[in-house]
Each structure stands twice: as C-alpha cells, then as structure tokens.
Design a protein around this motif. Structure first.
Motif, PDB file in Angstrom:
ATOM      1  N   MET A 126       0.923  -1.050   0.246  1.00 37.32           N
ATOM      2  CA  MET A 126       0.015  -0.079  -0.097  1.00 37.32           C
ATOM      3  C   MET A 126       0.877   1.288   0.023  1.00 37.32           C
ATOM      4  SD  MET A 126      -2.406   1.288   2.965  1.00 37.32           S
ATOM      5  CE  MET A 126      -4.148   0.802   2.305  1.00 37.32           C
ATOM      6  N   PRO A 127       0.641   2.246  -1.066  1.00 32.18           N
ATOM      7  CA  PRO A 127       1.510   3.539  -0.846  1.00 32.18           C
ATOM      8  C   PRO A 127       1.219   4.210   0.312  1.00 32.18           C
ATOM      9  CG  PRO A 127      -0.705   3.591  -2.475  1.00 32.18           C
ATOM     10  CD  PRO A 127      -0.342   2.042  -1.764  1.00 32.18           C
ATOM     11  N   ASP A 128       2.314   4.832   0.563  1.00 28.45           N
ATOM     12  CA  ASP A 128       2.197   5.652   1.725  1.00 28.45           C
ATOM     13  C   ASP A 128       1.410   7.014   1.599  1.00 28.45           C
ATOM     14  OD1 ASP A 128       3.716   6.343   4.418  1.00 28.45           O
ATOM     15  OD2 ASP A 128       4.119   7.949   3.318  1.00 28.45           O
ATOM     16  N   SER A 129       1.259   7.368   0.728  1.00 28.33           N
ATOM     17  CA  SER A 129       0.276   8.471   0.829  1.00 28.33           C
ATOM     18  C   SER A 129      -1.319   7.980   1.193  1.00 28.33           C
ATOM     19  CB  SER A 129       0.035   9.125  -0.961  1.00 28.33           C
ATOM     20  OG  SER A 129      -0.386   7.937  -1.686  1.00 28.33           O
ATOM     21  N   LEU A 130      -1.654   6.861   0.839  1.00 31.65           N
ATOM     22  CA  LEU A 130      -2.809   6.320   1.265  1.00 31.65           C
ATOM     23  C   LEU A 130      -2.849   5.826   2.680  1.00 31.65           C
ATOM     24  CD1 LEU A 130      -4.525   3.753  -1.220  1.00 31.65           C
ATOM     25  CD2 LEU A 130      -5.295   6.104  -0.419  1.00 31.65           C
ATOM     26  N   ARG A 131      -1.652   5.441   3.090  1.00 39.53           N
ATOM     27  CA  ARG A 131      -1.621   5.281   4.569  1.00 39.53           C
ATOM     28  C   ARG A 131      -1.595   6.625   5.227  1.00 39.53           C
ATOM     29  NH1 ARG A 131       1.470   0.104   4.686  1.00 39.53           N
ATOM     30  NH2 ARG A 131       3.164   1.100   3.875  1.00 39.53           N
ATOM     31  N   ARG A 132      -1.121   7.675   4.735  1.00 35.54           N
ATOM     32  CA  ARG A 132      -1.093   9.020   5.525  1.00 35.54           C
ATOM     33  C   ARG A 132      -2.697   9.522   5.421  1.00 35.54           C
ATOM     34  NH1 ARG A 132       2.694  12.662   2.149  1.00 35.54           N
ATOM     35  NH2 ARG A 132       3.705  10.529   1.971  1.00 35.54           N
ATOM     36  N   PHE A 133      -3.387   9.131   4.458  1.00 31.62           N
ATOM     37  CA  PHE A 133      -4.587   9.326   4.387  1.00 31.62           C
ATOM     38  C   PHE A 133      -5.291   8.932   5.586  1.00 31.62           C
ATOM     39  CE2 PHE A 133      -9.046   9.458   2.832  1.00 31.62           C
ATOM     40  CZ  PHE A 133      -9.464  10.609   2.774  1.00 31.62           C
ATOM     41  N   LYS A 134      -5.183   7.323   5.603  1.00 30.30           N
ATOM     42  CA  LYS A 134      -5.847   6.577   6.487  1.00 30.30           C
ATOM     43  C   LYS A 134      -5.576   7.149   8.030  1.00 30.30           C
ATOM     44  CE  LYS A 134      -5.924   2.160   5.355  1.00 30.30           C
ATOM     45  NZ  LYS A 134      -5.685   0.841   5.416  1.00 30.30           N
ATOM     46  N   ALA A 135      -4.457   7.608   8.218  1.00 30.70           N
ATOM     47  CA  ALA A 135      -3.921   7.919   9.440  1.00 30.70           C
ATOM     48  C   ALA A 135      -4.643   9.286   9.679  1.00 30.70           C
ATOM     49  CB  ALA A 135      -2.476   8.263   9.444  1.00 30.70           C
ATOM     50  N   ASP A 136      -4.994  10.045   8.771  1.00 28.92           N
ATOM     51  CA  ASP A 136      -5.573  11.316   8.983  1.00 28.92           C
ATOM     52  C   ASP A 136      -7.007  11.014   9.413  1.00 28.92           C
ATOM     53  OD1 ASP A 136      -3.597  12.891   8.308  1.00 28.92           O
ATOM     54  OD2 ASP A 136      -4.112  13.228   6.365  1.00 28.92           O
ATOM     55  N   ILE A 137      -7.727  10.054   8.910  1.00 30.45           N
ATOM     56  CA  ILE A 137      -9.000   9.772   9.218  1.00 30.45           C
ATOM     57  C   ILE A 137      -8.975   9.552  10.757  1.00 30.45           C
ATOM     58  CG2 ILE A 137     -10.878   8.003   8.921  1.00 30.45           C
ATOM     59  CD1 ILE A 137     -10.818   9.694   6.827  1.00 30.45           C
ATOM     60  N   PHE A 138      -7.952   8.526  11.257  1.00 35.61           N
ATOM     61  CA  PHE A 138      -8.069   8.169  12.602  1.00 35.61           C
ATOM     62  C   PHE A 138      -7.790   9.324  13.435  1.00 35.61           C
ATOM     63  CE2 PHE A 138      -6.842   3.923  11.144  1.00 35.61           C
ATOM     64  CZ  PHE A 138      -8.038   3.348  11.681  1.00 35.61           C
TER      65      PHE A 138
END
Lengths: 114, 114
Positions: free
Chosen positions: B1-13
């Motif tokens: 999974m690309p890091d940008s997506l993970r960053r986005f997911k982290a933002d949701i949390f």
DNA sequence: TGCGAATATTCGACCCTTCGCATATAGTAT
DNA sequence: ATACTATATGCGAAGGGTCGAATATTCGCA
C-alpha cells in the motif's frame, strides 16, 4: 458515556493516527514479526520503529513476546484488525473522493513514490 | 500500500482521535443534528464545536445540509459508525484492563467529573 | 566476565493541534 | 437596510506528538 472513557477511546484512535503505526499494524495482521523484521520491511530507523512500538504497546494494541535476543510483536485483539479491514473497505468505496482530497491536501503535485 | 494512502488513512484516525469528535460522531449515529443541538448536548463553546465539525467535514466523515438558518450534520458513511461500534465492543471486552490503564495514565488521582 | 547484537529509552528541536476569544459570514424577519 | 440568530473562521498561546542522534538496557555466547 463518561468522558474518561471517551478520552481513552480517542487515545486508541490517536495511537492508530500515524502512517507508520498503521503500516505496523497491517504487517502484523495474522502473524508475528520481530522488531527487526518490522524495521527492515518498513525501512525506517531502528529507534523510530521502537518508539512507534512503544506507543502501540502503551495503548495495548500489540503484545510482545521475548524470544532470546529478539522481541516478537503481534496484535492483541483481532477486533482491531477488523477495524483496519473496515477502513480498507471505506477507502475502496470512496477512492475517487479520496484521491481528490489527497490532491487538495498536498495541494500542488504529489511527488512520485519510488 | 502506497504511503500517501496510509497517510490519508492516518488522517481519518486522527480526525477521530479526540473525545469531543467521538462524542459528535456517536450523537450523529443514525440521525441528523444541527450544530446548535450538538453544542447544547455537549455543553461546549459554540466556536469549539464548530472547529471540531470543520475537522470532521474536512476529512469527509460527516456531511452537512443547510436548512434555513441552521446546518444539519449526519455521518457520511455507516462504515464509520461500524468502526465506532467495533470500538465499543473492544472496550467492553477489555474493560478491566481499560480501567487499570486509565489509572496508570493519569497516574495519580483522577479529578472527579462534574 | 566481556563483547556484540537486538531492542528500548532519553533528549532537544520542530511542528501541529486544541483551546478561548474575537470577529466574520449567512440566513431570517421586521 | 437593520437587527437578530446560527454557524464559521482567524489568531495567539499552551500543550503534545514526532523525528534523529545519542545513550542505555537486555540477551546470548564465548
């Protein structure tokens, strides 16, 4: 619901609110990995990984098992994995919006990943 | 999974990582409430509620509908409610540990809530 | 005991979030 | 237009999180 509990729940989300920690939790889904393996898969500094593991440990999202020289980590409760799985569904569902949001957020061009 | 997506997911949390915003999301489960109603139920300052709503809006966890003088909020996708529900299950399951953790965390005496 | 490997902790700098307060905008009604 | 209500936004201070660098701890092995 009392505020103290809500604060605690917020802390759990806070613990998940970092790309590296999400990556760690996803790598740990269904299997156990040592701190060193995590460090190697994530290609980050040893101290940094260890700090993130400390956060996850403090909130009891992971448990650790010492085996000789190494420390193996695993997720404490599969419910948390379910939460992450739900999140993945959420992202797939809203992928288009997600992308648009991403572009707004780093509002110019996203540097290509390599 | 690309890091940008993970960053986005982290933002949701991250967006969920605040007691007030969790309270808002829980109040909005299954129904629509105006900003004023939220403010009154939560007994917090108007500006503060509005800022938290702005965070939830920015991450698209809620949608808003203007009706005359008021703005009504509701959760954008029930998946997020499911996440919160899972979290409730998690807390019930680990209630004992949760309490112990709470005491460690504000490690001296927890000031009585009023 | 002493050494090397694996992991953890501490420290300081920087950044981001949250709050309260003040102010701005949008809508309604007179 | 003016006044009033509902909601949003801007700002500065205080607090907390994250990072890299240095240091400490723990374990296995000779």
């Amino acid at each position: 619901m009392p505020d103290s509990l809500r604060r605690f729940k917020a802390d759990i989300f806070q613990a998940l609110a970092h790309p590296t920690r999400i990556a760690i939790m996803e790598l740990l889904e269904g299997r156990e990995l040592s701190a060193g393996e995590l460090m190697e898969k994530l290609r980050m500094e040893q101290a940094n990984i260890s700090q993130h593991l400390a956060v996850l440990r403090a909130k009891q999202l992971v448990v650790n098992r010492k085996a000789g020289n190494q420390v193996f980590y695993s997720v404490r409760d599969p419910i948390i994995s379910k939460v992450l799985a739900l999140m993945r569904r959420y992202f797939q569902k809203h992928l288009k919006d997600t992308m648009e949001l991403l572009e707004e957020m780093h509002d110019s061009v996203i540097p290509p990943e390599r």
